[in-house]
Design an enzyme around this catalytic site. Structure first.
Site, mmCIF file in Angstrom:
data_model
loop_
_atom_site.group_PDB
_atom_site.id
_atom_site.type_symbol
_atom_site.label_atom_id
_atom_site.label_comp_id
_atom_site.label_asym_id
_atom_site.label_seq_id
_atom_site.Cartn_x
_atom_site.Cartn_y
_atom_site.Cartn_z
ATOM 1 C CB THR A 39 -0.923 -0.009 1.235
ATOM 2 O OG1 THR A 39 -1.775 -1.136 1.115
ATOM 3 C CG2 THR A 39 -1.766 1.233 1.319
ATOM 4 C CE1 TYR A 52 -6.200 -0.675 -0.370
ATOM 5 C CE2 TYR A 52 -4.000 -0.654 -1.296
ATOM 6 C CZ TYR A 52 -4.891 -1.102 -0.359
ATOM 7 O OH TYR A 52 -4.480 -1.990 0.584
ATOM 8 C CB THR A 118 0.706 -3.856 6.445
ATOM 9 O OG1 THR A 118 -0.571 -3.788 5.818
ATOM 10 C CG2 THR A 118 1.356 -2.495 6.477
ATOM 11 C CG ASP A 119 -2.262 -7.805 3.528
ATOM 12 O OD1 ASP A 119 -2.634 -6.935 4.333
ATOM 13 O OD2 ASP A 119 -2.859 -8.055 2.459
ATOM 14 C CE LYS A 191 -2.863 -5.275 7.984
ATOM 15 N NZ LYS A 191 -2.961 -5.166 6.522
ATOM 16 C CD GLU A 314 -6.127 -28.637 27.709
ATOM 17 O OE1 GLU A 314 -5.845 -27.456 27.444
ATOM 18 O OE2 GLU A 314 -7.290 -29.075 27.692
HETATM 19 N N1 DGL Z 1 -2.550 -5.877 -0.085
HETATM 20 C C1 DGL Z 1 -1.962 -5.478 1.085
HETATM 21 C C2 DGL Z 1 -0.456 -5.632 1.074
HETATM 22 O O1 DGL Z 1 0.189 -5.242 0.115
HETATM 23 C C3 DGL Z 1 -2.397 -4.150 1.451
HETATM 24 C C4 DGL Z 1 -2.063 -3.836 2.821
HETATM 25 C C5 DGL Z 1 -0.854 -2.938 2.958
HETATM 26 O O2 DGL Z 1 0.056 -2.878 2.170
HETATM 27 O O3 DGL Z 1 -0.855 -2.275 3.923
HETATM 28 O O4 DGL Z 1 0.076 -6.134 2.015
#
Ligand code: DGL
Length: 357
Positions: A39, A52, A118-119, A191, A314
């Site tokens: 992103t 986007y 971020t994913d 995340k 457990e």
């Molecule tokens: N599609 C996600 C990625 O590229 C979008 C999230 C992001 O980049 O923050 O990881």
């Protein structure tokens, strides 16, 4: 003759001006930005395309968009990939790790910044924790809002990341993740929210520190083995020889069929994203026990997102032949098991990795 007498003062003046200006530039850290997409390099697109698109802008666009960075670092950029990180894969990881190691080996590079979606940022960061061979700073950065959004967070995040990568205090800590004015160890962070700017948290050991417009404040050290102390490396790794390790998500009424199918397909390792303390149904545990007896490495983790899955609490790991995932979440445990299996298939050794890394 007249011309010559004038030349000396002009040359001296030029030299004096040059010397007065030069030291500040020379003293700036030299940072390499390796871009992978996400992103932070994304742009909003038309409504018909819904939202986007990640990985629209190039590394040069990213650097140009934050001109203030030239006051704090001498930057070079390189495009390693330009993808949404949901499609991150072993091929890009191996390429990225090689580029990071190469860059950091150079005396002309003081630190590396990796722009990333971020994913899966936490996975890439943890992979690099295990295979980067340098104590120079490696900082992963992304954004939750695309560059064209109102109040895009990419520019400040990138500024902070560049400042951190050039900060001697960031050396020897293993890869760091910077977003939302927060510094986190890649090994700790995950995340936690689909859209919020404070999506990253380090639920077990807490955040590493804070950023304030380029200034870093560290709160803790990273005590686990990483980078220069890691026994793993990409030296002989290829996409083809990385052992296949899959994650099985546990839930009420989970049967053993999926696990049996994975074993039949020849997986080398299975990570259980278990309920609670790394637990699962009797059927799933029986299938996993059978898998372990056939030589598949089975690691128990938790789907809860926090805590330690320790041995023999457990579930009787000794009896069933399992490995406890300790502090790692399932997605990071998959990476450690994959790299671990390139070294050994011995359960005790594999368990040691989960304690030490
Ligand atoms: N599609 C996600 C990625 O590229 C979008 C999230 C992001 O980049 O923050 O990881």
């Amino acid at each position: 003759m007249k011309a010559q007498t004038h030349r000396i003062p002009i040359v001296s003046l030029t030299l004096a001006v040059f010397l007065a200006a030069a030291p500040s530039t020379w003293a700036l850290p030299r940072i390499k930005v390796l871009a992978t997409g996400g992103t932070i390099a994304g742009a909003q697109v038309t409504q018909a395309d819904a939202g986007y698109k990640s990985g629209t802008f190039s590394v040069e666009d990213l650097i140009k968009a934050v001109p203030q960075m030239t006051n704090i670092a001498v930057l070079t950029g390189e495009q390693v990939a330009n993808i949404g990180s949901q499609t991150m894969n072993h091929e890009v990881w191996l390429k990225l790790a090689a580029r990071v190691n190469e860059a950091l080996k150079s005396p002309d590079v003081d630190g590396v910044v990796i722009t990333h979606g971020t994913d899966t940022m936490e996975e890439t960061g943890y992979f690099l924790s295990l295979v980067v061979k340098s104590d120079k700073p490696v900082v992963l950065v992304g954004s939750m809002r695309p560059a064209t959004a109102i109040s895009a967070d990419g520019p400040i995040n990138l500024y902070n990341a560049v400042a951190l990568a050039g900060n001697p205090e960031a050396k020897g800590r293993g890869p760091l993740v910077v977003l939302n004015d927060t510094i986190q160890y890649a090994r700790e962070t995950q995340k936690m929210h689909t859209t919020r700017m404070d999506t990253f948290a380090s639920p077990n050991r807490g955040i590493a520190g804070m950023m304030n417009t380029g200034k870093a404040f560290f709160y803790s050290t990273n005590p686990v083995r990483h980078t220069t102390k890691s026994e793993f490396s990409i030296a002989d790794l290829t996409v083809a020889n990385l052992p296949r390790v899959e994650v099985v998500y546990s839930y009420a009424n989970l049967g053993g069929e999926l696990i049996d199918t994975l074993v039949a397909q020849g997986v080398k390792g299975i990570v259980l994203a278990g309920v609670g303390d790394g637990n699962s149904t009797d059927a799933a545990l029986a299938a996993l026990e059978k898998a372990a007896k056939q030589g598949v490495a089975v690691v128990r983790c938790s789907r809860t997102g926090a805590g330690v899955v320790d041995r023999n609490v457990e579930v009787n790991d000794d009896k069933l032949g399992f490995i406890a995932g300790m502090e790692l979440n399932p997605q990071k445990a998959r990476i450690l098991l994959m790299l671990g299996l390139t070294r050994t298939q011995d359960i005790k050794q594999l368990q040691r990795f989960f304690v030490e890394y």
